[in-house]
Design a protein around this motif. Structure first.
Motif, PDB file in Angstrom:
ATOM      1  N   ILE A  34      -0.392  -1.369 -16.220  1.00 52.11           N
ATOM      2  CA  ILE A  34      -1.466  -1.520 -15.233  1.00 52.11           C
ATOM      3  C   ILE A  34      -2.308  -0.248 -15.252  1.00 52.11           C
ATOM      4  O   ILE A  34      -1.769   0.857 -15.110  1.00 52.11           O
ATOM      5  CB  ILE A  34      -0.878  -1.751 -13.824  1.00 52.11           C
ATOM      6  CG1 ILE A  34      -0.032  -3.038 -13.828  1.00 52.11           C
ATOM      7  CG2 ILE A  34      -1.986  -1.838 -12.779  1.00 52.11           C
ATOM      8  CD1 ILE A  34       0.681  -3.289 -12.528  1.00 52.11           C
ATOM      9  N   PRO A  35      -3.635  -0.365 -15.414  1.00 55.01           N
ATOM     10  CA  PRO A  35      -4.495   0.832 -15.445  1.00 55.01           C
ATOM     11  C   PRO A  35      -4.391   1.645 -14.147  1.00 55.01           C
ATOM     12  O   PRO A  35      -4.205   1.080 -13.062  1.00 55.01           O
ATOM     13  CB  PRO A  35      -5.906   0.243 -15.612  1.00 55.01           C
ATOM     14  CG  PRO A  35      -5.691  -1.116 -16.190  1.00 55.01           C
ATOM     15  CD  PRO A  35      -4.394  -1.604 -15.624  1.00 55.01           C
ATOM     16  N   ALA A  36      -4.574   2.945 -14.291  1.00 61.68           N
ATOM     17  CA  ALA A  36      -4.452   3.831 -13.129  1.00 61.68           C
ATOM     18  C   ALA A  36      -5.458   3.492 -12.046  1.00 61.68           C
ATOM     19  O   ALA A  36      -5.177   3.600 -10.854  1.00 61.68           O
ATOM     20  CB  ALA A  36      -4.613   5.286 -13.577  1.00 61.68           C
ATOM     21  N   ARG A  37      -6.685   3.057 -12.447  1.00 58.82           N
ATOM     22  CA  ARG A  37      -7.707   2.738 -11.437  1.00 58.82           C
ATOM     23  C   ARG A  37      -7.278   1.549 -10.573  1.00 58.82           C
ATOM     24  O   ARG A  37      -7.596   1.493  -9.376  1.00 58.82           O
ATOM     25  CB  ARG A  37      -9.053   2.454 -12.106  1.00 58.82           C
ATOM     26  CG  ARG A  37      -9.095   1.212 -12.970  1.00 58.82           C
ATOM     27  CD  ARG A  37     -10.501   0.965 -13.529  1.00 58.82           C
ATOM     28  NE  ARG A  37     -10.576  -0.283 -14.270  1.00 58.82           N
ATOM     29  CZ  ARG A  37     -10.161  -0.437 -15.513  1.00 58.82           C
ATOM     30  NH1 ARG A  37      -9.673   0.598 -16.168  1.00 58.82           N
ATOM     31  NH2 ARG A  37     -10.251  -1.618 -16.116  1.00 58.82           N
ATOM     32  N   GLU A  38      -6.515   0.591 -11.182  1.00 55.60           N
ATOM     33  CA  GLU A  38      -6.043  -0.542 -10.384  1.00 55.60           C
ATOM     34  C   GLU A  38      -4.917  -0.098  -9.441  1.00 55.60           C
ATOM     35  O   GLU A  38      -4.817  -0.587  -8.317  1.00 55.60           O
ATOM     36  CB  GLU A  38      -5.558  -1.664 -11.296  1.00 55.60           C
ATOM     37  CG  GLU A  38      -6.681  -2.330 -12.077  1.00 55.60           C
ATOM     38  CD  GLU A  38      -6.209  -3.558 -12.830  1.00 55.60           C
ATOM     39  OE1 GLU A  38      -5.037  -3.947 -12.663  1.00 55.60           O
ATOM     40  OE2 GLU A  38      -7.019  -4.127 -13.593  1.00 55.60           O
ATOM     41  N   VAL A  39      -4.075   0.828  -9.908  1.00 55.23           N
ATOM     42  CA  VAL A  39      -3.019   1.360  -9.031  1.00 55.23           C
ATOM     43  C   VAL A  39      -3.650   2.051  -7.830  1.00 55.23           C
ATOM     44  O   VAL A  39      -3.242   1.842  -6.676  1.00 55.23           O
ATOM     45  CB  VAL A  39      -2.114   2.341  -9.804  1.00 55.23           C
ATOM     46  CG1 VAL A  39      -1.119   3.005  -8.849  1.00 55.23           C
ATOM     47  CG2 VAL A  39      -1.380   1.635 -10.921  1.00 55.23           C
ATOM     48  N   VAL A  40      -4.684   2.874  -8.095  1.00 57.42           N
ATOM     49  CA  VAL A  40      -5.358   3.569  -6.996  1.00 57.42           C
ATOM     50  C   VAL A  40      -6.000   2.560  -6.046  1.00 57.42           C
ATOM     51  O   VAL A  40      -5.958   2.711  -4.811  1.00 57.42           O
ATOM     52  CB  VAL A  40      -6.414   4.541  -7.552  1.00 57.42           C
ATOM     53  CG1 VAL A  40      -7.227   5.156  -6.419  1.00 57.42           C
ATOM     54  CG2 VAL A  40      -5.734   5.638  -8.372  1.00 57.42           C
ATOM     55  N   ALA A  41      -6.582   1.502  -6.608  1.00 54.48           N
ATOM     56  CA  ALA A  41      -7.214   0.479  -5.762  1.00 54.48           C
ATOM     57  C   ALA A  41      -6.181  -0.212  -4.871  1.00 54.48           C
ATOM     58  O   ALA A  41      -6.450  -0.466  -3.687  1.00 54.48           O
ATOM     59  CB  ALA A  41      -7.917  -0.546  -6.652  1.00 54.48           C
ATOM     60  N   VAL A  42      -4.998  -0.513  -5.427  1.00 53.67           N
ATOM     61  CA  VAL A  42      -3.943  -1.144  -4.616  1.00 53.67           C
ATOM     62  C   VAL A  42      -3.525  -0.207  -3.481  1.00 53.67           C
ATOM     63  O   VAL A  42      -3.344  -0.640  -2.330  1.00 53.67           O
ATOM     64  CB  VAL A  42      -2.726  -1.499  -5.495  1.00 53.67           C
ATOM     65  CG1 VAL A  42      -1.548  -1.965  -4.629  1.00 53.67           C
ATOM     66  CG2 VAL A  42      -3.095  -2.573  -6.500  1.00 53.67           C
ATOM     67  N   LEU A  43      -3.388   1.079  -3.798  1.00 57.86           N
ATOM     68  CA  LEU A  43      -2.989   2.044  -2.763  1.00 57.86           C
ATOM     69  C   LEU A  43      -4.052   2.141  -1.673  1.00 57.86           C
ATOM     70  O   LEU A  43      -3.735   2.173  -0.477  1.00 57.86           O
ATOM     71  CB  LEU A  43      -2.751   3.418  -3.405  1.00 57.86           C
ATOM     72  CG  LEU A  43      -1.591   3.509  -4.406  1.00 57.86           C
ATOM     73  CD1 LEU A  43      -1.545   4.902  -5.030  1.00 57.86           C
ATOM     74  CD2 LEU A  43      -0.269   3.217  -3.708  1.00 57.86           C
ATOM     75  N   LEU A  44      -5.328   2.196  -2.088  1.00 55.88           N
ATOM     76  CA  LEU A  44      -6.397   2.310  -1.092  1.00 55.88           C
ATOM     77  C   LEU A  44      -6.525   1.029  -0.265  1.00 55.88           C
ATOM     78  O   LEU A  44      -6.813   1.079   0.933  1.00 55.88           O
ATOM     79  CB  LEU A  44      -7.725   2.625  -1.785  1.00 55.88           C
ATOM     80  CG  LEU A  44      -7.827   4.024  -2.409  1.00 55.88           C
ATOM     81  CD1 LEU A  44      -9.137   4.193  -3.154  1.00 55.88           C
ATOM     82  CD2 LEU A  44      -7.695   5.106  -1.329  1.00 55.88           C
ATOM     83  N   ASN A  45      -6.309  -0.127  -0.890  1.00 57.10           N
ATOM     84  CA  ASN A  45      -6.382  -1.391  -0.134  1.00 57.10           C
ATOM     85  C   ASN A  45      -5.318  -1.469   0.953  1.00 57.10           C
ATOM     86  O   ASN A  45      -5.460  -2.212   1.925  1.00 57.10           O
ATOM     87  CB  ASN A  45      -6.215  -2.581  -1.080  1.00 57.10           C
ATOM     88  CG  ASN A  45      -7.469  -2.833  -1.905  1.00 57.10           C
ATOM     89  OD1 ASN A  45      -8.534  -2.305  -1.592  1.00 57.10           O
ATOM     90  ND2 ASN A  45      -7.342  -3.616  -2.957  1.00 57.10           N
TER      91      ASN A  45
END
Length: 366
Positions: A34-45
């Motif tokens: 999973i790309p890091a930007r998607e991980v960050v997006a999940v955390l921010l969501n």
């Protein structure tokens, strides 16, 4: 004073950033990349902001009914992420990663205190018998579950076993209100030996449970859940903050108990507090992860080579470094063709780095 706080802030911010990066990278690694930007997006969501409170229901017709209190929440972020990736990060990987970070923080902080307390760089959280006692509780819960009282389960039995062993060591070593450090160390070794004998005896009759027992004793985070993360987060960070209140006493005790007393330190009071808090920290970590060696021994020592022996700097930096180290080690443990117990990886990956530090950095005495 300002210089110490500045050093503490700079090192802590750098290591906290390293921990955040390690968590983000680790959450993207696995059978499904999973790309890091998607991980960050999940955390921010997952970020929520309380925007109000409302009550529902209440008493009527002479009946006393307690109204339900509801907190209205606002999600400031709503990034679009594939649902499969969001579920993997949120439900599968993050509980394990965050639990690894918390366990690493607990073991490193307890190891830092034990090394300062005993004025011995070879001391670690197991030196007062907590890990061995937890092993007795866990092995008993696995092999002889009917012998565990109150339906404590594996984690509860491990935590209780660790606390019983830690306080038994303290009570045996204490005489006339004093707890000599050398006596405490020797009693701890004796209790460790006795606990190891009990574990070996139980393993002889473990039968089909032997693989599970051995896996637990090696230390692993395979079955991490959000419930364990919540409990660990409620216990570990507050206790590390409590240890932080005793860093000046630890610095003074490095000079010897007599000199520490002359400087105004209530030596016996501080020793009891440090032992109790460190024992609970270690018991909480071992209860959810099994016996993970090396972290509490080597991480504080390695960090000491970098930041020096002042516990005001050493304790927070060791805790953050321990969390980062265990997240990285657990990521390696689950990234191969066969998943390994993280205890194997901590020893195999950490020892070469520690030897490198010993060869290239100035060695600080305690």
């Amino acid at each position: 004073m300002q210089r110490v706080w500045r050093r503490t802030a700079v090192y802590s911010l750098l290591l906290a950033a390293a921990l955040v990066v390690a968590v983000t990278v680790s959450a993207g690694i696995g059978p499904v990349s999973i790309p890091a930007r998607e991980v960050v997006a999940v955390l921010l969501n997952a970020v929520v902001v309380p925007v109000g409170v409302e009550t529902v229901g209440g008493g009527s017709g002479g009946l006393l009914v307690v109204p339900e209190v509801r907190v209205r929440l606002h999600h400031p972020f709503s990034f679009v992420v594939p649902e499969t990736h969001a579920v993997i990060v949120r439900s599968v990987r993050l509980p394990r990663i965050l639990l690894a970070a918390l366990v690493g923080v607990a073991l490193s902080a307890a190891g830092t205190v034990m090394q300062g307390f005993f004025r011995n760089p070879m001391a670690d959280p197991s030196v007062v018998g907590v890990s061995s006692g937890a092993a007795v509780g866990a092995v008993t819960a696995i092999v002889l579950p009917f012998a565990v009282p109150f339906g404590l389960g594996l984690q509860g039995a491990a935590f209780l076993g660790g606390l019983v062993a830690g306080f038994a060591v303290y009570l045996i070593a204490t005489r006339d209100g004093r707890t000599p450090t050398a006596t405490l160390l020797l009693v701890g070794i004796a209790v460790q030996t006795l606990a190891s004998a009990v574990v070996s005896f139980v393993i002889l009759f473990s039968g089909d449970s032997m693989r599970r027992v051995v896996y637990w004793l090696m230390g692993h985070l395979q079955n991490a859940s959000w419930d364990e993360v919540v409990v660990a987060a409620a216990v570990i960070p507050p206790l590390v903050v409590v240890l932080g209140a005793y860093t000046r006493d630890l610095n003074a005790m490095l000079l010897g108990e007599a000199d520490a007393g002359a400087l105004g330190v209530r030596v016996e009071h501080s020793k009891r507090a440090l032992l109790a808090v460190s024992s609970v920290l270690t018991g909480a970590a071992v209860a959810v992860s099994g016996v993970i060696g090396f972290v509490g021994l080597i991480v504080p020592h390695g960090v000491r080579l970098l930041v020096g022996p002042d516990h005001r700097v050493l304790l927070p930096t060791s805790a953050l470094a321990g969390g980062t180290f265990l997240v990285a080690a657990d990521t390696l443990a689950r990234s191969g063709a066969v998943e390994l117990p993280v205890g194997i990886v901590t020893a195999a990956a950490g020892a070469p780095f520690f030897l490198y530090l010993l060869r290239t950095r100035e060695v600080y005495d305690l």
